[in-house]
Design an enzyme around this catalytic site. Structure first.
Site, PDB file in Angstrom:
ATOM      1  N   LYS A  48     -38.344  -2.939  30.632  1.00 26.25           N
ATOM      2  CA  LYS A  48     -38.926  -1.519  29.717  1.00 26.25           C
ATOM      3  C   LYS A  48     -38.887  -0.237  30.942  1.00 26.25           C
ATOM      4  O   LYS A  48     -38.849   0.800  30.174  1.00 26.25           O
ATOM      5  CB  LYS A  48     -40.327  -1.790  29.318  1.00 26.25           C
ATOM      6  CG  LYS A  48     -40.372  -2.966  28.321  1.00 26.25           C
ATOM      7  CD  LYS A  48     -41.939  -3.219  27.879  1.00 26.25           C
ATOM      8  CE  LYS A  48     -41.958  -4.462  27.124  1.00 26.25           C
ATOM      9  NZ  LYS A  48     -41.765  -4.231  25.812  1.00 26.25           N
TER      10      LYS A  48
ATOM     11  N   LYS B  59     -44.047   3.264  15.278  1.00 22.69           N
ATOM     12  CA  LYS B  59     -45.146   4.087  15.172  1.00 22.69           C
ATOM     13  C   LYS B  59     -45.076   5.558  15.512  1.00 22.69           C
ATOM     14  O   LYS B  59     -45.892   6.371  14.949  1.00 22.69           O
ATOM     15  CB  LYS B  59     -46.259   3.358  16.122  1.00 22.69           C
ATOM     16  CG  LYS B  59     -46.396   1.829  15.604  1.00 22.69           C
ATOM     17  CD  LYS B  59     -47.168   1.149  16.591  1.00 22.69           C
ATOM     18  CE  LYS B  59     -47.119  -0.354  16.169  1.00 22.69           C
ATOM     19  NZ  LYS B  59     -47.426  -1.512  17.149  1.00 22.69           N
TER      20      LYS B  59
ATOM     21  N   LYS C 259     -46.684   0.522  26.658  1.00 17.81           N
ATOM     22  CA  LYS C 259     -46.350  -0.883  26.205  1.00 17.81           C
ATOM     23  C   LYS C 259     -46.628  -1.730  27.718  1.00 17.81           C
ATOM     24  O   LYS C 259     -46.860  -1.052  28.730  1.00 17.81           O
ATOM     25  CB  LYS C 259     -44.739  -0.432  26.036  1.00 17.81           C
ATOM     26  CG  LYS C 259     -43.974   0.033  27.050  1.00 17.81           C
ATOM     27  CD  LYS C 259     -42.382   0.149  26.444  1.00 17.81           C
ATOM     28  CE  LYS C 259     -42.334   1.197  25.654  1.00 17.81           C
ATOM     29  NZ  LYS C 259     -41.597   0.922  24.469  1.00 17.81           N
ATOM     30  N   ARG C 260     -46.205  -2.969  27.390  1.00 13.65           N
ATOM     31  CA  ARG C 260     -46.632  -3.576  28.501  1.00 13.65           C
ATOM     32  C   ARG C 260     -45.629  -3.285  29.724  1.00 13.65           C
ATOM     33  O   ARG C 260     -44.445  -2.693  29.418  1.00 13.65           O
ATOM     34  CB  ARG C 260     -46.092  -5.305  28.175  1.00 13.65           C
ATOM     35  CG  ARG C 260     -47.298  -6.103  27.255  1.00 13.65           C
ATOM     36  CD  ARG C 260     -48.579  -5.869  28.031  1.00 13.65           C
ATOM     37  NE  ARG C 260     -48.560  -6.931  29.201  1.00 13.65           N
ATOM     38  CZ  ARG C 260     -49.055  -8.238  29.039  1.00 13.65           C
ATOM     39  NH1 ARG C 260     -49.972  -8.575  28.050  1.00 13.65           N
ATOM     40  NH2 ARG C 260     -48.881  -9.264  30.240  1.00 13.65           N
TER      41      ARG C 260
ATOM     42  N   HIS D 255     -37.836 -13.703  19.456  1.00 19.61           N
ATOM     43  CA  HIS D 255     -38.395 -12.166  19.705  1.00 19.61           C
ATOM     44  C   HIS D 255     -37.794 -11.891  21.140  1.00 19.61           C
ATOM     45  O   HIS D 255     -38.053 -10.670  21.552  1.00 19.61           O
ATOM     46  CB  HIS D 255     -39.793 -12.247  19.974  1.00 19.61           C
ATOM     47  CG  HIS D 255     -40.332 -12.389  18.704  1.00 19.61           C
ATOM     48  ND1 HIS D 255     -40.771 -11.519  17.784  1.00 19.61           N
ATOM     49  CD2 HIS D 255     -40.723 -13.557  17.801  1.00 19.61           C
ATOM     50  CE1 HIS D 255     -41.364 -11.622  16.605  1.00 19.61           C
ATOM     51  NE2 HIS D 255     -41.256 -13.126  16.752  1.00 19.61           N
TER      52      HIS D 255
ATOM     53  N   THR E 259     -41.784  -1.913  18.455  1.00 21.23           N
ATOM     54  CA  THR E 259     -42.106  -1.734  17.292  1.00 21.23           C
ATOM     55  C   THR E 259     -43.078   0.021  17.613  1.00 21.23           C
ATOM     56  O   THR E 259     -43.381   0.595  16.668  1.00 21.23           O
ATOM     57  CB  THR E 259     -43.193  -2.551  16.820  1.00 21.23           C
ATOM     58  OG1 THR E 259     -43.996  -3.304  17.785  1.00 21.23           O
ATOM     59  CG2 THR E 259     -42.357  -3.807  16.121  1.00 21.23           C
TER      60      THR E 259
HETATM   61  C1  7GP Z   1     -41.479  -8.688  21.624  1.00 21.26           C
HETATM   62  C2  7GP Z   1     -40.049  -7.961  22.060  1.00 21.26           C
HETATM   63  O1  7GP Z   1     -40.027  -7.743  23.242  1.00 21.26           O
HETATM   64  C3  7GP Z   1     -40.177  -6.732  21.240  1.00 21.26           C
HETATM   65  O2  7GP Z   1     -38.915  -6.264  21.313  1.00 21.26           O
HETATM   66  C4  7GP Z   1     -40.310  -6.891  19.683  1.00 21.26           C
HETATM   67  O3  7GP Z   1     -40.493  -6.070  18.839  1.00 21.26           O
HETATM   68  C5  7GP Z   1     -41.665  -7.843  19.543  1.00 21.26           C
HETATM   69  O4  7GP Z   1     -41.540  -8.955  20.186  1.00 21.26           O
HETATM   70  C6  7GP Z   1     -41.795  -8.222  17.932  1.00 21.26           C
HETATM   71  O5  7GP Z   1     -40.755  -8.908  17.633  1.00 21.26           O
HETATM   72  N1  7GP Z   1     -41.556 -10.034  22.334  1.00 21.26           N
HETATM   73  C7  7GP Z   1     -42.716 -10.483  22.868  1.00 21.26           C
HETATM   74  O6  7GP Z   1     -43.677 -10.073  22.622  1.00 21.26           O
HETATM   75  C8  7GP Z   1     -42.473 -11.893  23.504  1.00 21.26           C
HETATM   76  O7  7GP Z   1     -43.419 -12.006  24.271  1.00 21.26           O
HETATM   77  C9  7GP Z   1     -41.331 -13.670  24.156  1.00 21.26           C
HETATM   78  O8  7GP Z   1     -41.572 -12.552  23.508  1.00 21.26           O
HETATM   79  C10 7GP Z   1     -42.001 -14.790  23.306  1.00 21.26           C
END
Ligand code: 7GP
Length: 864
Positions: A598, A713, A592-593, A391, A709
């Protein structure tokens, strides 16, 4: 079957079969039952909270009956199943979703077409309540941080909707992601004790208890064998600490399906063993300490997004969860008495990022040490079973565990990892005989003064498929962080599955107004478009129909007013003086976070630029109307949490609030520009915020956002996007058309060179950004005693890693275009909005789950 009721007693059971409620009357009866028995309350003492609990318990009864039937059906057919292992499930609220997915049919055939939500709404109303208020009582199940956790929640919804035999496995944290308060402009974290009132959405399976071990040492019976033979003999792990995993099940209903799947969350509790030695020494207090320590394992969710901290308790959480889940999966497999070699034909396990990678090692340990399979046979089973989703490409998010810490907590697993590595490196050497550099680069063990285990490498080696979450991201992992592995394994192992979102929650539930307009326009009474989103393309033909444009716009304005109400409730500040003029105000949203990559900082710098320009014009004596010709009315909304220890992200929050303070208190800007930070962004707030956007921001440095994502939305709710060529923005552009999105900025292929230039060549800031940054230091208007100096310096003097200076001008250019179209050509804007929704179908998580099922898991739906 063990525990089955003897034949002679069964007709009594059958005569008294529990039925689902399928009418308003039956619901009302069930509701009152729960008020009087489950809640021990009465007609004289029933508030909204009790009504919420009684409604939820009644609905849960229906779900539970379908859950049981689904499990019986799946047991009888014994198909291959998939297990989705995720340390986070960011579920949000359950009741409204359960009502939308409520299946009022008996066990046969097509699910019923009665609208379950309407039925319950009527019942609740008859009983003296408003469904709206009842729904508001529910706390969010916030067992996740952001994208990865919410993705898992969308996935379980689509698995049930598609009738796939899939379970989720996770942890039942007592504290989910912290609640965010904003005090003096700073983020303050407060605990989220979401289980304060009993949780009607979980079924405690106190009979399902799995012991999990930690620490201790490894014993080997035959001490004469040579070191090299180690893997050929099973070993025994003599553990030092034991705790119990208890199962808590959350039923997951599908939409218009008879399937209710299960999300099993593990809670930790002490064993009943008790330290009598300590007790007898009179140390009662300390004899309890270890018991208490057991409970702390699942006490709290680690609040980091895209960042790993490497804490021992986190590793403990991971092993606790992997061990309990695998034990459960294997117990189910063993019921059908198949040989071990058939395990991968019956079981697929998906690793949601590297957090569950220990389950690869645990399965190998079980097969070799406990089931006495030869190493090679065991490893073949393991690699056919697992697959891994990456991810992120962010270095700081890639999990590594110090060998020393790992070996102390899981001594036998460390040995197994060494052996896995040894065999793997042998195979690499054989394939690339003269490339010793390659061999050291791909080793699971990173050498150095503190040796580390690279979990992503272990996940790749232990899986048969590795996927990224959007096309660009899946290409990037093959050419950057996993380049060597792409070379070793070839192209079959590395694939792409572009993320998706569930239209039930993100369209039907969040935006009932838009949903009804769509179903009315498509003459789709049963909301079939929520299952087959290609039907939405029919909306295109209304994109220039004046009457339809008006209806479309009315929905948006209504959702904007709902957001205004929320913000005024949360902050106490009045945002608009005249609600009837909301139509003229552009809502620009970034939620978002908070993370440097970002680039919320770029957004707030853009706001500052707008402020400075407006003030300049007013200073030159321009009228408000003249200003609005160039800078039309707009509100910029921000929302999101920062990890508690992430200094720069917290500073960005403070800057946003400082800017908001100045701008919102400047009377001369009333009705032209406002900036708002919405506190405590979470799933239930997202359901109000997202439908209200005219424009939303997805402006990460190219190549850093794996997918995103929320972009999907916003599009699904008719909002337009401003964004970089990053993550799923690329495929969104392809689907909805490049005329319908505001793209800007540098491309990912240029990022490396731009960074190089910042570090080793003289680069200059654009004048606009210079002016903005000047206003953020010293005693300038946003200077705040130089508090924001680190944000300014990171751009000016520290290499500008996230390339704000390289993208700023093109960002302002895209914003200018937004202003022009929104204010001068509203029909054009609405047309873009309609065409976006018409073509958003690809981003349904139903499509996404079907791809996983067919290309990775090799599983099929189990229908009635
Ligand atoms: C997130 C990504 O930052 C985001 O771009 C993506 O849409 C989402 O996963 C689902 O695939 N990643 C995380 O939330 C995260 O913590 C590190 O990744 C493990």
């Amino acid at each position: 079957i063990d525990n089955a009721i003897p034949l002679q007693a069964r007709n009594i059971w059958n005569k008294n079969k529990v039925e689902k409620f399928t009418t308003v009357d039956a619901f009302e009866k069930r509701f009152i039952d729960h008020v009087e028995t489950t809640l021990a309350r009465s007609i004289y003492n029933c508030d909204d909270l009790a009504a919420y609990q009684a409604t939820s318990n009644s609905v849960r009864d229906n779900l539970t009956l379908d859950l049981n039937k689904t499990q019986q059906r799946q047991t009888a057919r014994d198909p291959k199943r998939c297990y989705y292992l995720s340390l986070e499930f960011l579920m949000g609220r359950a009741l409204d979703n359960a009502l939308i997915n409520l299946n009022l049919n008996d066990d046969k055939g097509e699910p019923s077409s009665t609208d379950g939500r309407k039925l319950v709404e009527k019942g609740v109303h008859d009983l003296g309540f408003k469904l709206e208020d009842v729904l508001e009582q529910e706390p969010d199940a916030a067992l996740g941080n952001g994208g990865l956790g919410r993705l898992a929640a969308c996935f379980v919804d689509s698995m049930a909707t598609g009738d796939y035999p899939c379970w989720g496995y996770g942890l039942r944290y007592q504290y989910g992601i912290f609640a965010q308060k904003i005090i003096n402009g700073y983020q303050v974290e407060t605990p989220d004790y979401w289980l304060n009132y009993s949780n009607p959405w979980e079924i405690e399976r106190s009979e399902i208890q799995v012991p999990v071990s930690f620490y201790g040492y490894v014993s080997r019976s035959d001490s004469d064998s040579k070191e090299d033979d180690r893997t050929l003999r099973p070993s025994e792990w003599i553990a030092g600490e034991r705790v119990i995993a208890v199962a808590y099940d959350m039923p997951i209903p599908g939409f218009k399906s008879n399937t209710v799947n299960n999300l099993r969350l593990w809670g930790s509790k002490p064993t009943t063993e008790f330290d009598f030695a300590k007790f007898n020494r009179g140390d009662y207090q300390n004899s309890l300490v270890e018991q208490q320590r057991a409970e702390s394992i699942t006490a709290v969710l680690y609040p980091n997004d895209n960042f790993e901290q490497g804490k021992e308790l986190r590793l403990k959480q991971q092993y606790f969860w992997c061990s309990a889940s695998l034990h459960d999966i294997i117990r189910r497999f063993k019921k059908s008495r198949r040989p071990w070699c058939e395990f991968p034909d019956q079981v697929a396990i998906q690793l949601n990022d590297t957090h569950p990678t220990l389950s690869v090692v645990e399965l190998q340990r079980i097969l070799v040490d406990l089931e006495h399979l030869p190493w090679g046979e065991a490893w073949d089973i393991v690699t056919k079973t697992f697959s891994y989703t990456n991810h992120t490409v962010m270095q700081e998010a890639l999990e590594k565990w110090p060998v020393s810490l790992f070996g102390r907590l899981l001594p036998r697993h460390l040995e197994i990892i060494y052996d896995i590595n040894w065999f793997f490196l042998q195979s690499v050497e054989k394939k690339f005989p003269h490339d010793m550099d390659l061999v050291s680069r791909v080793s699971i063990i990173e050498e150095g003064k503190d040796r580390q285990i690279r979990m992503a490498y272990l996940a790749i080696i232990g899986s048969h498929k590795v996927n990224g979450v959007a096309e660009l991201h899946s290409e990037l992992i093959k050419t950057t962080i996993f380049k060597d592995f792409a070379k070793i394994y070839g192209n079959d192992k590395f694939i792409n599955v572009t993320n998706g979102i569930t239209p039930r929650r993100w369209l039907r539930q969040a935006n009932p107004e838009l949903s009804s307009l769509i179903s009315e326009t498509l003459k789709d009474k049963g909301d079939e478009y929520l299952l087959d989103m290609s039907r939405l393309t029919k909306l295109s033909k209304y994109a220039e129909d004046k009457k339809f444009l008006k209806k479309w716009d009315d929905v948006k304005q209504k959702k904007k007013l709902q957001l205004i109400d929320l913000v005024e409730k949360l902050t106490g500040h009045k945002l608009v003086s005249d609600r009837s003029k909301i139509h003229d105000v552009l809502f620009d949203i970034q939620v978002k976070r908070i993370h440097e990559y970002k680039r919320q900082q770029m957004n707030i710098f853009g706001c500052i630029w707008r402020y400075l320009q407006i003030k300049k014009m007013l200073g030159e004596g321009k009228t408000i109307e003249e200003v609005k010709e160039i800078y039309p009315a707009k509100i910029s909304f921000f929302g999101g949490k920062s990890a508690p220890g992430y200094y720069m992200a917290k500073l960005i929050i403070k800057l946003i609030n400082t800017v908001a303070d100045v701008i919102n208190n400047d009377k001369s800007l009333d009705d032209i520009f406002k900036v708002v930070f919405i506190p405590d962004y979470n799933v239930s707030k997202a359901e109000i915020i997202i439908p209200a956007s005219d424009l939303s921001e997805h402006i990460s440095t190219a190549g850093t956002e794996a997918s995103g994502t929320s972009n999907m939305k916003f599009v699904m709710n008719g909002g337009l996007l401003i964004g970089t060529v990053d993550g799923a923005n690329v495929e969104i552009t392809r689907e909805i058309g490049e005329d319908n999105i505001f793209l800007f900025g540098n491309l990912s292929e240029n990022v490396e060179e731009l960074r190089f230039n910042h570090r080793f060549r003289k680069t200059s800031l654009p004048e606009s950004l210079n002016e903005v940054l000047k206003s953020c230091v010293g005693d300038a208007v946003f200077g705040n005693n130089d508090e924001f100096r680190p944000l300014v310096d990171s751009i000016k003097y520290q290499g500008d890693y996230y390339l704000v200076s390289d993208d700023f001008e093109s960002y302002l250019g895209a914003q200018k275009l937004v202003d022009e179209i929104y204010h001068n050509n509203r029909n054009e804007w609405l047309k873009k909005s309609i065409l976006s929704v018409a073509n958003v179908g690809f981003f349904s998580s139903d499509r996404c789950i079907q791809e996983y099922a067919e290309t990775i898991w090799n599983i099929e739906p189990v229908k009635v």
